[in-house]
Design an enzyme around this catalytic site. Structure first.
Site, PDB file in Angstrom:
ATOM      1  CG  HIS A  49      -1.896  -1.268  -9.912  1.00  0.00           C
ATOM      2  ND1 HIS A  49      -2.714  -0.449  -9.166  1.00  0.00           N
ATOM      3  CD2 HIS A  49      -0.918  -1.692  -9.072  1.00  0.00           C
ATOM      4  CE1 HIS A  49      -2.248  -0.373  -7.940  1.00  0.00           C
ATOM      5  NE2 HIS A  49      -1.159  -1.115  -7.852  1.00  0.00           N
ATOM      6  CD  GLU A  70      -6.809   1.514  -3.022  1.00  0.00           C
ATOM      7  OE1 GLU A  70      -5.957   0.693  -2.602  1.00  0.00           O
ATOM      8  OE2 GLU A  70      -7.021   2.608  -2.487  1.00  0.00           O
ATOM      9  CB  CYS A  95      -4.688   3.910  -5.234  1.00  0.00           C
ATOM     10  SG  CYS A  95      -3.843   2.303  -5.302  1.00  0.00           S
ATOM     11  N   GLY A 104      -1.274   2.672  -7.162  1.00  0.00           N
ATOM     12  CA  GLY A 104      -1.975   2.973  -8.410  1.00  0.00           C
ATOM     13  C   GLY A 104      -1.368   4.159  -9.125  1.00  0.00           C
ATOM     14  CB  CYS A 133      -0.917  -0.007   1.219  1.00  0.00           C
ATOM     15  SG  CYS A 133      -2.027   1.421   1.282  1.00  0.00           S
TER      16      CYS A 133
END
Length: 261
Positions: free
Chosen positions: A146, A194, A203, A206, A74
């Site tokens: 992703h 997500e 994100c 991301g 994360c």
């Protein structure tokens, strides 16, 4: 059992931080408890839980999505985690943090924290869909998967309450989907769904995947900084000459207390 918590966010991607140096909380942190903590009406409210575990060789970030599932990494969360370690545990920068995606190194410049997210893995083309609309996408791994899709208008992705459609053979464990529009030279904006959390305000991994996909589309030289606007703020991402992705953005601790959730 009651235990302390903190609440923090990075570009409004928010987290419950659970200090757990001796792993006394671990046995109680099942998916039901994570969901209770993250519930925005009956709990503290968050996109995920960051459990801070002290090990012999440093700190480990145990990250759980809001639905209770475990995630490898994360990006916004690790900046919040580093902010917690610096302000509450006295850890200095540069800081090495263990994750399920290996060790990440964090540095700071005032209120801005930079995370070395490691090398991206650029995979093949894929496709995502929302309702009757579909888009070509680029599959990029930043430790977690992703799918980056360039769109004409971010509104085309709808509410993103439901997960966008994707190929389960490509993403058997689900995927984070980023919808991207261009705002200018080396400047994009994105929305994200997500896995395990739904649409979030930001994100970090991301944004890194988006910067990599955009740099490839632009044939930009390594070392080019991309500005990535998210609903909760702005991140800056550089894909370096030595194949590292450096993500810079804010991280704040906004509350603390004790919970028995």
């Amino acid at each position: 059992m009651s235990y302390p918590f903190l609440k923090g966010h990075g570009t409004e991607n928010d987290f419950v931080v659970l200090p757990d140096p001796d792993e006394s909380v671990h046995g109680d942190l099942d998916p039901d408890r994570v969901r209770a903590l993250c519930d925005r009406r009956s709990g503290i409210g968050a996109d995920g839980v960051l459990r801070a575990v002290r090990r012999d060789d440093g700190w480990f970030m145990d990250y759980r999505n809001a639905d209770g599932s475990i995630s490898e990494m994360c990006g916004n969360g690790i900046r919040v985690f580093a902010r917690y370690l610096h302000e509450r545990q006295g850890e200095d920068f540069p800081m090495r943090i263990q994750t399920r995606d290996g060790v990440k190194v964090l540095t700071n410049d005032g209120d801005q924290l930079t995370a070395d997210m490691g090398a991206p893995v650029v995979l093949g083309a894929t496709e995502v869909s929302v309702g009757h609309l579909s888009w070509a996408a680029r599959h990029v791994s930043m430790g977690n998967p992703h799918a980056v899709a360039f769109v004409d208008d971010l509104a085309d992705a709808g509410s993103l309450l439901e997960a966008p459609g994707h190929d389960p053979a490509v993403y058997p464990e689900g995927v984070n989907v980023e919808f991207v529009v261009r705002r200018g030279t080396h400047h994009v904006a994105m929305r994200v769904h997500e896995r395990g959390a739904g649409e979030t305000r930001s994100c970090g991994t991301g944004a890194c995947a988006v910067a990599v996909a955009t740099a490839l589309a632009d044939d930009a030289p390594r070392g080019t900084t991309y500005r990535v606007d998210v609903p909760g703020g702005t991140l800056h991402v550089v894909w370096t000459d030595d194949d590292r992705v450096l993500m810079t953005g804010p991280a704040e601790l906004v509350a603390e207390g004790t919970t028995d959730l």
